[in-house]
Design a protein around this motif. Structure first.
Motif, PDB file in Angstrom:
ATOM      1  N   ALA A 197       0.966  -1.296   0.124  1.00 39.19           N
ATOM      2  CA  ALA A 197       0.028   0.131  -0.114  1.00 39.19           C
ATOM      3  C   ALA A 197       0.963   1.252  -0.086  1.00 39.19           C
ATOM      4  CB  ALA A 197      -0.816  -0.092   1.314  1.00 39.19           C
ATOM      5  N   SER A 198       2.092   1.087   0.580  1.00 40.47           N
ATOM      6  CA  SER A 198       2.911   2.419   0.414  1.00 40.47           C
ATOM      7  C   SER A 198       4.067   2.537  -0.370  1.00 40.47           C
ATOM      8  CB  SER A 198       3.326   2.449   1.983  1.00 40.47           C
ATOM      9  OG  SER A 198       4.312   1.414   2.140  1.00 40.47           O
ATOM     10  N   LEU A 199       4.208   1.365  -1.426  1.00 41.63           N
ATOM     11  CA  LEU A 199       5.237   1.351  -2.313  1.00 41.63           C
ATOM     12  C   LEU A 199       4.943   2.627  -3.315  1.00 41.63           C
ATOM     13  CD1 LEU A 199       7.435  -0.347  -3.667  1.00 41.63           C
ATOM     14  CD2 LEU A 199       5.702  -1.097  -4.987  1.00 41.63           C
ATOM     15  N   CYS A 200       6.125   3.348  -3.593  1.00 41.18           N
ATOM     16  CA  CYS A 200       6.035   4.161  -4.657  1.00 41.18           C
ATOM     17  C   CYS A 200       7.497   4.117  -5.313  1.00 41.18           C
ATOM     18  CB  CYS A 200       5.847   5.534  -4.201  1.00 41.18           C
ATOM     19  SG  CYS A 200       6.054   6.833  -5.191  1.00 41.18           S
ATOM     20  N   THR A 201       7.373   3.951  -6.486  1.00 39.75           N
ATOM     21  CA  THR A 201       8.807   3.629  -7.377  1.00 39.75           C
ATOM     22  C   THR A 201       9.005   4.900  -7.984  1.00 39.75           C
ATOM     23  OG1 THR A 201       7.260   3.086  -9.499  1.00 39.75           O
ATOM     24  CG2 THR A 201       8.276   1.259  -7.848  1.00 39.75           C
ATOM     25  N   GLY A 202       8.122   6.125  -7.729  1.00 35.73           N
ATOM     26  CA  GLY A 202       8.423   7.517  -8.518  1.00 35.73           C
ATOM     27  C   GLY A 202       7.452   7.465  -9.864  1.00 35.73           C
ATOM     28  N   ASN A 203       7.161   6.122 -10.214  1.00 30.35           N
ATOM     29  CA  ASN A 203       6.401   6.177 -11.625  1.00 30.35           C
ATOM     30  C   ASN A 203       5.033   6.393 -11.494  1.00 30.35           C
ATOM     31  OD1 ASN A 203       8.680   5.623 -12.973  1.00 30.35           O
ATOM     32  ND2 ASN A 203       8.655   3.346 -12.092  1.00 30.35           N
ATOM     33  N   CYS A 204       4.333   7.305 -10.421  1.00 28.41           N
ATOM     34  CA  CYS A 204       3.019   7.300 -10.425  1.00 28.41           C
ATOM     35  C   CYS A 204       2.105   7.826 -11.477  1.00 28.41           C
ATOM     36  CB  CYS A 204       2.748   8.135  -9.379  1.00 28.41           C
ATOM     37  SG  CYS A 204       3.188   7.824  -7.639  1.00 28.41           S
ATOM     38  N   ALA A 205       2.877   8.546 -12.374  1.00 32.32           N
ATOM     39  CA  ALA A 205       2.003   9.151 -13.571  1.00 32.32           C
ATOM     40  C   ALA A 205       2.012   7.977 -14.527  1.00 32.32           C
ATOM     41  CB  ALA A 205       2.913  10.416 -14.083  1.00 32.32           C
ATOM     42  N   GLN A 206       3.004   6.915 -14.485  1.00 32.21           N
ATOM     43  CA  GLN A 206       2.972   5.986 -15.535  1.00 32.21           C
ATOM     44  C   GLN A 206       2.281   4.754 -14.824  1.00 32.21           C
ATOM     45  OE1 GLN A 206       6.891   5.611 -16.307  1.00 32.21           O
ATOM     46  NE2 GLN A 206       7.169   7.077 -17.575  1.00 32.21           N
ATOM     47  N   GLY A 207       1.513   4.888 -13.732  1.00 30.20           N
ATOM     48  CA  GLY A 207       0.843   3.693 -13.161  1.00 30.20           C
ATOM     49  C   GLY A 207      -0.331   3.125 -14.155  1.00 30.20           C
ATOM     50  N   PRO A 208      -0.997   1.959 -13.607  1.00 31.81           N
ATOM     51  CA  PRO A 208      -0.597   1.205 -12.584  1.00 31.81           C
ATOM     52  C   PRO A 208       0.974   0.513 -12.507  1.00 31.81           C
ATOM     53  CG  PRO A 208      -2.598   0.459 -13.681  1.00 31.81           C
ATOM     54  CD  PRO A 208      -2.023   1.451 -14.439  1.00 31.81           C
ATOM     55  N   VAL A 209       1.518   0.405 -11.440  1.00 29.65           N
ATOM     56  CA  VAL A 209       2.845   0.013 -11.647  1.00 29.65           C
ATOM     57  C   VAL A 209       3.010  -1.492 -10.694  1.00 29.65           C
ATOM     58  CG1 VAL A 209       5.021   0.321 -10.516  1.00 29.65           C
ATOM     59  CG2 VAL A 209       3.948   1.883 -11.232  1.00 29.65           C
TER      60      VAL A 209
END
Length: 83
Positions: free
Chosen positions: A46-58
């Motif tokens: 739930a807290s994972l962020c790869t810095g690719n939010c705009a390219q999600g879903p990841v």
């Protein structure tokens, strides 16, 4: 270290809103249909962020990051991972 594939499906708000909740269901169904439930570590972060939010879903499989994962790509990823 486990030799089993590890699938991390980001459940951050952006990835969730873009469809990762459907990818979770697809993944669970795929693994159940093939009797692989005990063969894979599925982590819903739930807290994972790869810095690719705009390219999600990841979705991350064994440290490989996939972006813009729709149901079709999710199925392709699973088919490739579990040949």
């Amino acid at each position: 270290m486990s030799s089993r594939p590890k699938i991390t499906i980001c459940m951050g708000s952006s990835c969730f809103a873009r469809g990762n909740e459907k990818n979770v269901t697809l993944c669970e169904e795929f693994l159940a249909e093939r009797g692989l439930v005990d063969e894979v570590d599925v982590e819903l972060a739930a807290s994972l962020c790869t810095g690719n939010c705009a390219q999600g879903p990841v979705v991350i499989v064994n440290d490989r990051v996939y972006t813009q994962v729709d149901r079709g790509l999710m199925r392709d990823i699973l088919e490739e991972t579990f040949k």
